[in-house]
Design a protein around this motif. Structure first.
Motif, PDB file in Angstrom:
ATOM      1  N   ASP A 130      34.278  56.594  38.040  1.00 52.41           N
ATOM      2  CA  ASP A 130      34.919  57.067  39.264  1.00 52.41           C
ATOM      3  C   ASP A 130      34.300  58.376  39.752  1.00 52.41           C
TER       4      ASP A 130
ATOM      5  N   SER B 245      43.352  59.544  46.184  1.00 54.34           N
ATOM      6  CA  SER B 245      44.772  59.390  45.851  1.00 54.34           C
ATOM      7  C   SER B 245      45.026  59.707  44.381  1.00 54.34           C
ATOM      8  N   GLN B 246      44.104  59.261  43.494  1.00 52.22           N
ATOM      9  CA  GLN B 246      44.252  59.554  42.062  1.00 52.22           C
ATOM     10  C   GLN B 246      44.176  61.061  41.808  1.00 52.22           C
TER      11      GLN B 246
ATOM     12  N   LEU C 224      39.815  61.536  36.604  1.00 50.67           N
ATOM     13  CA  LEU C 224      38.929  60.418  36.938  1.00 50.67           C
ATOM     14  C   LEU C 224      38.057  60.042  35.746  1.00 50.67           C
TER      15      LEU C 224
ATOM     16  N   LYS D 110      47.289  62.831  42.800  1.00 50.94           N
ATOM     17  CA  LYS D 110      48.399  62.597  41.881  1.00 50.94           C
ATOM     18  C   LYS D 110      48.236  63.343  40.554  1.00 50.94           C
TER      19      LYS D 110
ATOM     20  N   LEU E 273      45.758  62.776  38.363  1.00 46.62           N
ATOM     21  CA  LEU E 273      45.102  61.947  37.358  1.00 46.62           C
ATOM     22  C   LEU E 273      43.664  62.399  37.154  1.00 46.62           C
TER      23      LEU E 273
END
Length: 638
Positions: free
Chosen positions: A88, A76-77, A84, A80, A82
């Motif tokens: 992560d 999901s990150q 990591l 979007k 973003l």
């Protein structure tokens, strides 16, 4: 599948048990969305999946699920946009690695788990991205080897830091600075290398004051000699952060580019997680893979409801081969409802792909619809009685059932007038049978029992009951009719034998005793005759019939009036206007001093003090006597 049925049969609780054994959050969501399957082919596949997974678990092998717990959140990150973090990215790389390892794991076990091996063969490999992450992220941070620029910047940082520390150590060791230094150490403050100086010397050290201690006794100064080096170091570290971000963004970008492949990977590994969650729960309940059929045949051998306590009596049950309807009779709390719930839940569990707690040879039908009417349907909101609630539910059942439906009805027709209830219940059973449903019901009504005995495609069954201990044995006897054991239980709890004999006679005939009897009134309800003189004792609680006030009898000397203490006053009341409420012997203990009822606390205390020889009490008594004498003499003069 009807949600009400799933709730009533506790299937939702089974789902939660399976969810608790899944690793991934996404897997738990998927389990919560899945429902029992109505396709025989699908159920067979799910059962084979669970059986193969169970073989792996029983051989103490572990499927290499890695990075699965948060993969949905990490994806999901990335989606979007973003970037990591190092941790992560490592977790993501672990997940990619698990795809390769799961493939190899099932290849090694392909003869033991042929179906799961086929699934694993489709798992993709993203080895290049996986290795790129492991190479560039080490020890929870971006490694020096991630880029030439980063390696160069970090080397410059180390050199600058060493030069800074060398200059500051010279400052600390210089004799002329010794008096000004609070502690002989180098301290980093807000990214600056500083030395702790006594606050009284803060204006004597050339440099920048970076920070001051809470008590104000120490200031942290960046000496002018290292100011430029500090600025240089700050710039280098900013460059390091920027380069690290570039590396993290690059690695995250690799993952974003392979999103469609990773999505397939996630779905496949999640499917494995769901299968093994089913297998883990099946192992915990000692589940067995049942046979499955679409022939509407249920044959349960030594089945146990998974939520019953240990030691529960196993259930043997058969329906669908010779008969399509079953009517269970027996005592209250005899286990009839447990039979319905066990049959229903084991069926749903089978259709969900779970092994079930039964013996081998169990055969479970896969139904298009499983519906129940169990429990209290009373509704305060809709002003429905329990009976109305049951009828509303059964009306809904009648509209939806057809062939390949399992209908479970608890205490059908109860909650209303017995003749009407039994007649309605039989009509309902006939309608369900005509629609082609398999029907299991419980009842106390004799008419329904007789219907099951006489109908060619129904069979009665009785729950065994222990007459000695008044407890159910939870054993189902097919082909037998049980009774409610009401008279036997009444006898065991010592009801009068004449009462039980009378009840037995009423079972054969309805010659009830209906004549009116005359009952004498209670003595307390008889009005006191004027000619009868009732005596009262001291302390009796009485009611003054004229004023409806209550008081206590102070004295009854046998005259027409009785002295009654009421509202802290003694009054004379005609005897005919007094009614006994409760005698003193019922109100107070045997040795209770009734005089206390008519004497206030201070008076009782004075009496006790005088009895024990208190001088203070005697002095108070003399004072009161003297005061009364003075009052008497004053009255005589007047």
């Amino acid at each position: 599948m009807d949600k009400e049925t799933l709730n009533k049969l506790q299937f939702n609780d089974i789902q939660k048990e399976v969810q608790a054994r899944a690793i991934g959050n996404y897997s738990k969501i998927r389990i919560g969305e899945l429902l029992p399957q109505t396709s025989l082919a699908t159920v067979k596949v799910w059962q084979q999946e669970t059986q193969e997974a169970r073989l792996i678990l029983d051989s103490n092998q572990h499927v290499p699920f890695m990075g699965l717990s948060r993969i949905d959140a990490l994806r999901s990150q990335v989606q979007k946009g973003l970037v990591l973090s190092p941790n992560d990215l490592i977790e993501y790389a672990d997940f990619l690695r698990s795809s390769r390892m799961i493939d190899k794991f099932f290849e090694k076990n392909q003869y033991q788990t042929p179906l799961l091996y086929q699934y694993s063969k489709s798992l993709p490999s993203l080895l290049e991205i996986e290795e790129e992450v492991y190479q560039k992220i080490q020890h929870q941070k971006v490694s020096d080897a991630a880029s030439r620029t980063l390696r160069k910047v970090r080397k410059q940082i180390r050199e600058t830091e060493k030069e800074l520390q060398d200059k500051l150590m010279k400052f600390l060791k210089h004799p002329s600075n010794k008096e000004m230094i609070q502690d002989g150490m180098i301290v980093q403050k807000d990214g600056h290398y500083t030395v702790p100086i006594k606050s009284s010397y803060k204006n004597k050290v050339a440099g920048n004051l970076i920070e001051q201690s809470n008590k104000g006794t120490t200031v942290f100064i960046e000496p002018a000699a290292v100011a430029k080096l500090n600025e240089q170091l700050i710039m280098l570290k900013a460059e390091e952060v920027a380069e690290e971000y570039q590396v993290l963004a690059e690695l995250t970008g690799y993952l974003a580019e392979k999103e469609s492949i990773i999505e397939f990977m996630v779905e496949t590994i999640t499917a494995f997680d769901v299968i093994f969650a089913r297998a883990k729960y099946s192992r915990e309940i000692n589940g067995v893979t049942p046979k499955v059929n679409k022939s509407e045949v249920i044959q349960i051998k030594k089945g146990i409801h998974p939520f019953l306590p240990k030691g529960a009596v196993p259930l043997d049950f058969i329906l669908g081969e010779e008969h399509r309807g079953l009517v269970i009779t027996g005592a209250n709390a005899g286990g009839k409802t447990v039979v319905l719930k066990t049959v229903g839940l084991l069926t749903l569990m089978t259709m969900f792909g779970l092994q079930i707690p039964v013996q081998k040879g169990t055969d479970i039908a896969v139904f298009d619809e499983v519906v129940v009417d169990i429990g209290d349907h009373q509704s305060m909101e809709n002003a429905l009685s329990t009976f109305s609630g049951h009828m509303t539910n059964i009306a809904s059942i009648l509209n939806k059932v057809k062939r390949h439906s399992l209908v479970l009805l608890d205490e059908i027709g109860s909650g209303t007038e017995p003749n009407e209830g039994a007649s309605l219940a039989i009509a309902i059973l006939e309608t369900l049978y005509a629609k082609g449903a398999l029907v299991v019901t419980t009842t106390h009504y004799g008419e329904i029992k007789r219907f099951a005995e006489e109908h060619e495609d129904f069979i009665p069954a009785a729950m065994e009951f222990d007459r000695e201990t008044l407890t159910p044995k939870f054993i189902l006897h097919l082909g037998e009719s049980g009774d409610s054991q009401a008279l036997w239980i009444a006898k065991k709890v010592n009801m009068a034998s004449s009462l039980i004999k009378q009840a037995q006679e009423y079972m054969g005939n309805k010659d009830y005793q209906t004549k009116r009897k005359t009952f004498l009134k209670n003595e307390m309800e008889i009005k006191i005759d004027k000619k009868v003189r009732v005596s009262f004792g001291r302390g009796d609680r009485v009611l003054l019939t004229e004023s409806q006030k209550k008081g206590l009898v102070y004295e009854d000397d046998g005259s027409d009036n009785v002295s009654v203490y009421i509202e802290e006053h003694l009054v004379e009341v005609p005897r005919q206007r007094i009614q006994l409420v409760m005698a003193a012997y019922e109100l107070y203990p045997e040795d209770y001093d009734l005089e206390n009822l008519f004497t206030d606390y201070q008076t009782r205390k004075m009496q006790r003090d005088l009895e024990r020889g208190s001088k203070k009490a005697q002095k108070q008594l003399n004072k009161e006597m003297k005061q009364r004498d003075e009052e008497r003499r004053a009255e005589e003069k007047n």
